[in-house]
Design an enzyme around this catalytic site. Structure first.
Site, short mmCIF file in Angstrom:
data_model
loop_
_atom_site.label_atom_id
_atom_site.label_comp_id
_atom_site.label_asym_id
_atom_site.label_seq_id
_atom_site.Cartn_x
_atom_site.Cartn_y
_atom_site.Cartn_z
N CYS A 155 45.11 41.96 32.53
CA CYS A 155 45.14 43.13 33.40
C CYS A 155 45.13 44.48 32.68
O CYS A 155 44.59 45.46 33.19
CB CYS A 155 46.31 43.07 34.36
SG CYS A 155 47.70 42.13 33.79
N ARG B 148 49.42 32.10 25.45
CA ARG B 148 50.79 32.12 25.94
C ARG B 148 51.59 31.10 25.17
O ARG B 148 51.11 30.00 24.91
CB ARG B 148 50.84 31.76 27.44
CG ARG B 148 50.14 32.79 28.29
CD ARG B 148 50.27 32.48 29.76
NE ARG B 148 49.45 33.41 30.52
CZ ARG B 148 49.26 33.33 31.84
NH1 ARG B 148 49.85 32.36 32.53
NH2 ARG B 148 48.51 34.21 32.45
N GLN C 299 40.77 32.45 31.51
CA GLN C 299 40.86 32.54 32.97
C GLN C 299 39.60 33.19 33.52
O GLN C 299 39.02 34.06 32.89
CB GLN C 299 42.04 33.43 33.35
CG GLN C 299 43.38 32.92 32.92
CD GLN C 299 44.47 33.91 33.26
OE1 GLN C 299 44.47 35.03 32.79
NE2 GLN C 299 45.41 33.49 34.09
N ASP D 290 39.29 35.57 35.48
CA ASP D 290 40.27 36.52 35.99
C ASP D 290 39.57 37.75 36.60
O ASP D 290 38.52 38.16 36.14
CB ASP D 290 41.13 36.99 34.81
CG ASP D 290 42.47 37.52 35.26
OD1 ASP D 290 42.73 37.51 36.47
OD2 ASP D 290 43.25 37.93 34.39
N HIS E 19 40.61 41.65 38.71
CA HIS E 19 41.56 42.57 39.32
C HIS E 19 40.82 43.42 40.32
O HIS E 19 39.80 44.02 40.00
CB HIS E 19 42.25 43.40 38.24
CG HIS E 19 43.11 42.55 37.36
ND1 HIS E 19 42.65 41.98 36.20
CD2 HIS E 19 44.38 42.11 37.52
CE1 HIS E 19 43.61 41.25 35.67
NE2 HIS E 19 44.68 41.30 36.44
N LYS F 218 52.46 35.66 45.57
CA LYS F 218 51.14 35.08 45.31
C LYS F 218 50.83 33.92 46.23
O LYS F 218 51.72 33.29 46.79
CB LYS F 218 51.05 34.63 43.86
CG LYS F 218 52.15 33.65 43.46
CD LYS F 218 51.99 33.20 42.02
CE LYS F 218 52.96 32.10 41.68
NZ LYS F 218 52.67 31.39 40.45
N HIS G 250 45.64 40.56 41.53
CA HIS G 250 45.22 39.73 40.40
C HIS G 250 44.72 38.46 41.07
O HIS G 250 45.35 37.98 42.00
CB HIS G 250 46.38 39.29 39.52
CG HIS G 250 47.26 40.38 39.01
ND1 HIS G 250 47.35 40.70 37.70
CD2 HIS G 250 48.13 41.19 39.65
CE1 HIS G 250 48.22 41.66 37.52
NE2 HIS G 250 48.71 41.99 38.70
#
Length: 639
Positions: free
Chosen positions: A338, A367, A385, A387, A389, A468, A514
């Site tokens: 992000c 991670r 990911q 991913d 936003h 979420k 997200h």
RNA sequence: GCCCACGUAGCUCAGUCGGUAGAGCACAUCCUUGGUAAGGAUGAGGUCACCAGUUCAAUCCUGGUCGUGGGCUCCA
């Protein structure tokens, strides 16, 4: 007064019975007799023992062992029998809790030496003895005080703790005894231990008392059980089958990837075929995101620690992050994508006319996952990911969430997955105001309701920055893995002081979502491999066809066919080894290749290939170009 | 990170109640040129995860480390 009560089966005529008539006697009269597989019954909707005495007019429904509810009761009783067996053999073991679960049951014991595999065998044979004794399950209602005294006297401190933690208004509890064993339990139970015949203890594991890692580690014994031996055997066979679909096994057998000790745990190394599969998925992702108005972006792997402090990750996510130093400056290796996206948004003044803005990144993150949780492709330390936003005005939130949910549903359909949806709400260690959490949670829930997607609520399971929606799919062993997720975030836009100029000429704060669709590509591939047992549909197959020659004199045509198919965009390999045709077919079959293209004298004469499908079916011989077209057609609906 | 189990050839696994190991498949070479799920022969390949300890001697016993598997906690 001896007034009768009236009892009937659903849809049946009511009959009179004396007040206090036992369920089993009632069923013997109005049911189809009492079958030996009857475990319990529902009286006015509530599950009760067969020995339950009915005190009022009622509708009664039998619960058979074979039904879902019946199996639950049976398995729960099996857990009690196991507890009895454990305490017979290991008197110092303290019983804690032992519920029925999907496909089986477990019971947690406090027993510090731990159970060995031999102990499990011993417990299992003791269980068979208890079953053979056919001991009745006897229910008794006692006061809290009496129950506490009873379990205290038995030295069962966990049971005492459970009773003491019950809400104050509960005055009595029920206990069940079979033979010399007594357990605190709500019930209902099977009538007697004789019904426990088809079970098997499967594994032993550690489990924290009350699921809290600050508590003592208990010994959990897992078992599975069914109403009949056949169903048990069938289930055990399915488990064996599932192990053959294990993506770690297939990853090696199909030469897709490796996880290597020398490189480090949780770090995936993709081989050419695995990377081909991944590339196909990633190409699909980019195309689908462009269709939906996302801009593809990319940020760096490391960002200054100060920026992670600003975002809140340093305070709330640090233990999962890796850090490195560059020119005496501390940098955080990104665990999420992000931050860069925030900086892209902030790179210029934004207008309400620009919103929503959607940044998509196939973002690779690291991670620090605890060593014990790493698992093939499904739980790793570096993953990518899909991913994105989405920054939008608050009033656009609902529409954006719905669009994302639709995207997820589309993706799940394309890849052939069933899924479950969970809404996770505010956790303990979180940031942001109550009002924002309420608004965000409401937006997510509203979108789910508007889209008519069934979901369950997971209290306190949200991310630290917002609630979420999670979409979970299952692996071969029915373990659930989170893939897609949509997370609402009011905090990050605030921390980064994001704004847009509204119609009114004033600055406003955008809201952020997200979201990932497939989630982590690695994890998604893991479940995908298990879903198809490695036999990927044509459009996903790393190798779509293998050319197999009958003898050496067919190689040059084989080479030409390969070149022509590659030019036509078919993923093809040639197996020109000096081996018999049957041998090469077998190998291609075990590699789960969709097509084998047989080439012999006949094919050369006609300038053709003879396609054999993975299912063993042969197609009419055709030219290489006709085959390429066939492949294209079969893939076109996905690409 | 925690509990339990496991770690022998590339893979799947035997084996040694302490005296430095074996099979099948895979691999290499040769023979075979065979039409839809395994043709034959020969050969190469292992510090028995790693590090200590006990012992005349450790792959085997003990301890530790690393890794893996099944769970728990945590999470995409």
């Amino acid at each position: 007064m001896a007034a009768d009560i009236r009892i009937n089966m659903p849809g049946g005529a009511a009959q009179a019975f004396p007040r206090g008539a036992e369920v089993r006697d009632v069923l013997a009269v109005i049911g189809a007799g009492v079958s030996p597989s009857l475990v319990a019954a529902r009286v006015n909707g509530a599950a009760v023992d067969l020995s339950y005495k009915i005190q009022e007019d009622a509708v009664i429904e039998p619960i058979e062992a074979s039904s879902a509810a019946g199996l639950d009761i049976l398995r729960h009783s099996m857990a009690h029998v196991m507890a009895q067996a454990v305490q017979d053999s290991f008197p110092e073991a303290q019983a804690t809790i032992g519920p029925a679960i999907e496909d089986g049951f477990y019971y947690d014991f406090d027993y510090s030496p731990g159970f060995s595999p031999e102990d499990i065998e011993r417990i299992e044979s003791r269980m068979r003895e208890i079953a053979a004794e056919n001991l009745p399950f006897v229910r008794r209602e006692v006061s809290r005080e009496e129950a506490v005294a009873l379990f205290q006297q038995k030295g069962e401190k966990y049971k005492v703790e459970i009773i003491n933690d019950l809400p104050k208004d509960i005055k009595t509890v029920s206990i069940y005894a079979q033979g010399g064993y007594t357990d605190l339990c709500r019930g209902p139970h099977i009538p007697s231990t004789g019904m426990v015949k088809a079970f098997k203890l499967l594994s032993i594991a550690g489990a924290y008392w009350r699921g809290d890692e600050r508590n003592r580690m208990l010994q959990r014994i897992y078992g599975t059980g069914f109403d009949t031996r056949q169903r048990l055997e069938e289930h055990l066979r399915l488990i064996e089958e599932a192990k053959k679909r294990d993506h770690r096994r297939l990853g090696r057998e199909l030469d897709l990837f490796q996880v290597n000790d020398e490189a480090g745990g949780g770090l995936v190394i993709f081989h050419p075929k695995g990377m081909m599969l991944r590339t196909i998925i990633e190409d699909w992702e980019r195309k689908e995101h462009l269709k939906r108005g996302y801009g593809i972006v990319m940020g760096p792997q490391i960002l200054k620690a100060d920026l992670w402090k600003k975002s809140g990750h340093f305070d709330h996510y640090r233990e999962n992050m890796y850090f490195t130093e560059v020119d005496e400056q501390l940098y955080g290796i990104k665990p999420m994508n992000c931050l860069s996206h925030m900086l892209i948004y902030k790179s210029r003044i934004r207008s309400y006319r620009d919103l929503p803005i959607r940044y998509f990144e196939l973002g690779t993150v690291l991670r620090h996952e605890k060593a014990g949780v790493l698992h093939g492709l499904l739980r790793v330390r570096q993953f990518t990911q899909d991913d994105a936003h989405v920054l939008c005005a608050p009033e656009q939130l609902n529409g954006e969430i719905k669009a994302i949910a639709e995207f997820v549903q589309y993706a799940m359909k394309i890849f052939g997955f069933d899924y479950e949806v969970e809404l996770s709400t505010r956790p303990e260690n979180s940031i942001g105001s109550d009002a924002d959490w309420e608004l965000a949670t409401g937006a997510l829930e509203g979108a789910l309701k508007d889209s008519g997607i069934p979901y369950e609520v997971n209290e306190g399971d949200g991310a630290f920055y917002g609630p979420k929606i999670d979409f979970k799919i299952k692996d071969a062993l029915k373990r659930k893995w989170q893939c897609a997720t949509i997370q609402c975030d009011f905090t990050l836009p605030e921390r980064f002081e994001l704004s847009y100029v509204g119609e009114d000429g004033e600055k406003h704060r955008p809201v952020m979502l997200h979201r990932v669709i497939l989630g982590a590509i690695e994890r998604f591939m893991g479940v995908l491999i298990e879903q198809y047992a490695g036999a990927f549909p044509l459009w996903l197959s790393p190798v779509q066809a293998v050319i197999v020659t009958v003898t050496d004199r067919h190689i040059s045509w084989g080479e030409e066919v390969r070149q022509r198919l590659i030019s036509a965009g078919v993923r093809v390999e040639g197996d020109f080894r000096n081996e018999k045709l049957g041998f090469k077919i077998r190998e291609a079959q075990m590699q789960k290749t969709p097509f084998m293209l047989v080439i012999g004298d006949r094919e050369i004469d006609a300038g053709q290939v003879a396609p054999r499908q993975r299912d063993g079916k042969n197609l009419e011989a055709m030219t290489p170009e006709a085959f390429a077209l066939l492949v294209q057609e079969q893939c076109s609906q996905f690409l």
